[in-house]
Design an enzyme around this catalytic site. Structure first.
Site, PDB file in Angstrom:
ATOM      1  N   ASP A  16     -11.991  -2.639   1.358  1.00 30.19           N
ATOM      2  CA  ASP A  16     -12.212  -3.304   0.068  1.00 30.19           C
ATOM      3  C   ASP A  16     -13.692  -3.676  -0.089  1.00 30.19           C
ATOM      4  O   ASP A  16     -14.389  -3.893   0.892  1.00 30.19           O
ATOM      5  CB  ASP A  16     -11.326  -4.550  -0.015  1.00 30.19           C
ATOM      6  CG  ASP A  16     -11.167  -5.044  -1.444  1.00 30.19           C
ATOM      7  OD1 ASP A  16     -11.490  -4.288  -2.388  1.00 30.19           O
ATOM      8  OD2 ASP A  16     -10.715  -6.190  -1.619  1.00 30.19           O
ATOM      9  N   ASN A  64      -3.961   0.622  -8.063  1.00 36.50           N
ATOM     10  CA  ASN A  64      -5.277   1.147  -8.474  1.00 36.50           C
ATOM     11  C   ASN A  64      -5.080   2.250  -9.509  1.00 36.50           C
ATOM     12  O   ASN A  64      -5.773   2.330 -10.515  1.00 36.50           O
ATOM     13  CB  ASN A  64      -6.062   1.749  -7.295  1.00 36.50           C
ATOM     14  CG  ASN A  64      -6.476   0.755  -6.226  1.00 36.50           C
ATOM     15  OD1 ASN A  64      -6.594   1.107  -5.054  1.00 36.50           O
ATOM     16  ND2 ASN A  64      -6.693  -0.493  -6.606  1.00 36.50           N
TER      17      ASN A  64
END
Ligand code: IPE
Ligand code: IPE
Ligand code: MG
Length: 256
Positions: A16, A64
């Site tokens: 991330d 996502n």
């Protein structure tokens, strides 16, 4: 720095912070993803060098895919394709085998073709297995597993009370893998974001503030060294945590 005899078998990483890495430099987000791909390459090479059997990277979640702008999703797909094109030779040199988990059949056909090619080309490598989680969600993995299990039970006329943990494990995308011993998340967020929900039951969690594009092999080694200093108890009793009373009858319970 590392104790070879107690290396984790399986490290899973939530990669991330690509966007924030770019934002801090006033760059477009795609440059963060591009730099993040470099980290994937270098961290995989370190994993293979130290003999880590399983490395599983969260590269693209179902969420996502649903929630990010189309332009970013399309870029990530192109990046994945070009990553595979340029890195399969390196994987061969490093004895790395690549595999995938997730609803990969929903990805664009040309991406799936490239994925299949990389998987087949590296299939006989015996070092680290690099698993990319792509279009992956932990809950949807469970839905898929329960569907598979329910169909099997119907076929075999099995009663629901026969279901065991092993049966569920057999139907997960990760049926062929051990559970992660160590889960790393970069960029400081203290959450799981729907990653390997079943499999991380007893994983040690390591969160670093470092953003994924700045994460390198040395940082993987630091995380593993931290892991090696921990005491895993799996619900048991730890060292130095008080003696057990061998005769429970002697214990007077405080009146409540
Ligand atoms: C991780 O970086 C990569 C993917 C999820 C594809 P992010 O894109 O989530 O970066 P941040 O969280 O916005 O910094
Ligand atoms: C998790 O990161 C998914 C991947 C690393 C692929 P996100 O950036 O999507 O997670 P949230 O939205 O911050 O929870
Ligand atoms: Mg993020």
């Amino acid at each position: 720095m590392l104790k070879q005899e107690c290396l984790p078998e399986h490290v899973a990483i939530i990669m991330d912070g690509n966007g924030r890495w770019a934002g801090k430099r006033s760059l477009k987000r795609f440059l963060g993803h591009q730099q993040g791909a470099k980290s994937v390459q270098l961290v995989t090479e370190t994993a293979s060098r130290i003999g880590l059997p399983w490395l599983t990277l969260y590269a693209f979640s179902l969420e996502n895919n649903l929630r990010r702008p189309r332009a970013e999703v399309n870029f990530l797909m192109r990046l994945l394709k070009s990553y595979l094109e340029t890195n399969v030779q390196r994987m061969m040199d490093n004895n790395v085998r690549i595999r995938y988990i997730g609803r990969t059949h929903e990805l664009p056909a040309e991406v799936q073709d490239k994925m299949r090619w990389a998987e087949e080309t590296t299939a006989r490598n015996t070092g680290t297995t690099l698993t990319l989680a792509l279009n992956y969600g932990g809950r949807s993995e469970m839905v898929d597993a329960f569907r598979g299990l329910a169909a099997e039970m119907q076929r075999k006329h099995l009663a629901p009370d026969r279901i065991t943990e092993e049966d569920i494990h057999r139907h997960l995308y990760t049926a062929h893998m051990p559970d992660p011993d160590l889960l790393i998340r970069t960029s400081g967020e203290m959450r799981i974001s729907n990653y390997l929900l079943w499999q991380i039951a007893y994983a040690e969690i390591y969160v670093t503030e470092r953003l994924w594009p700045d994460f390198r092999g040395i940082h993987l080694l630091e995380a593993i060294a931290d892991f090696q200093r921990r005491e895993r108890r799996f619900g048991g009793i730890g060292e130095g945590s008080g003696e057990v009373e061998e005769d429970p009858e002697r214990i007077k319970l405080a009146a409540g």
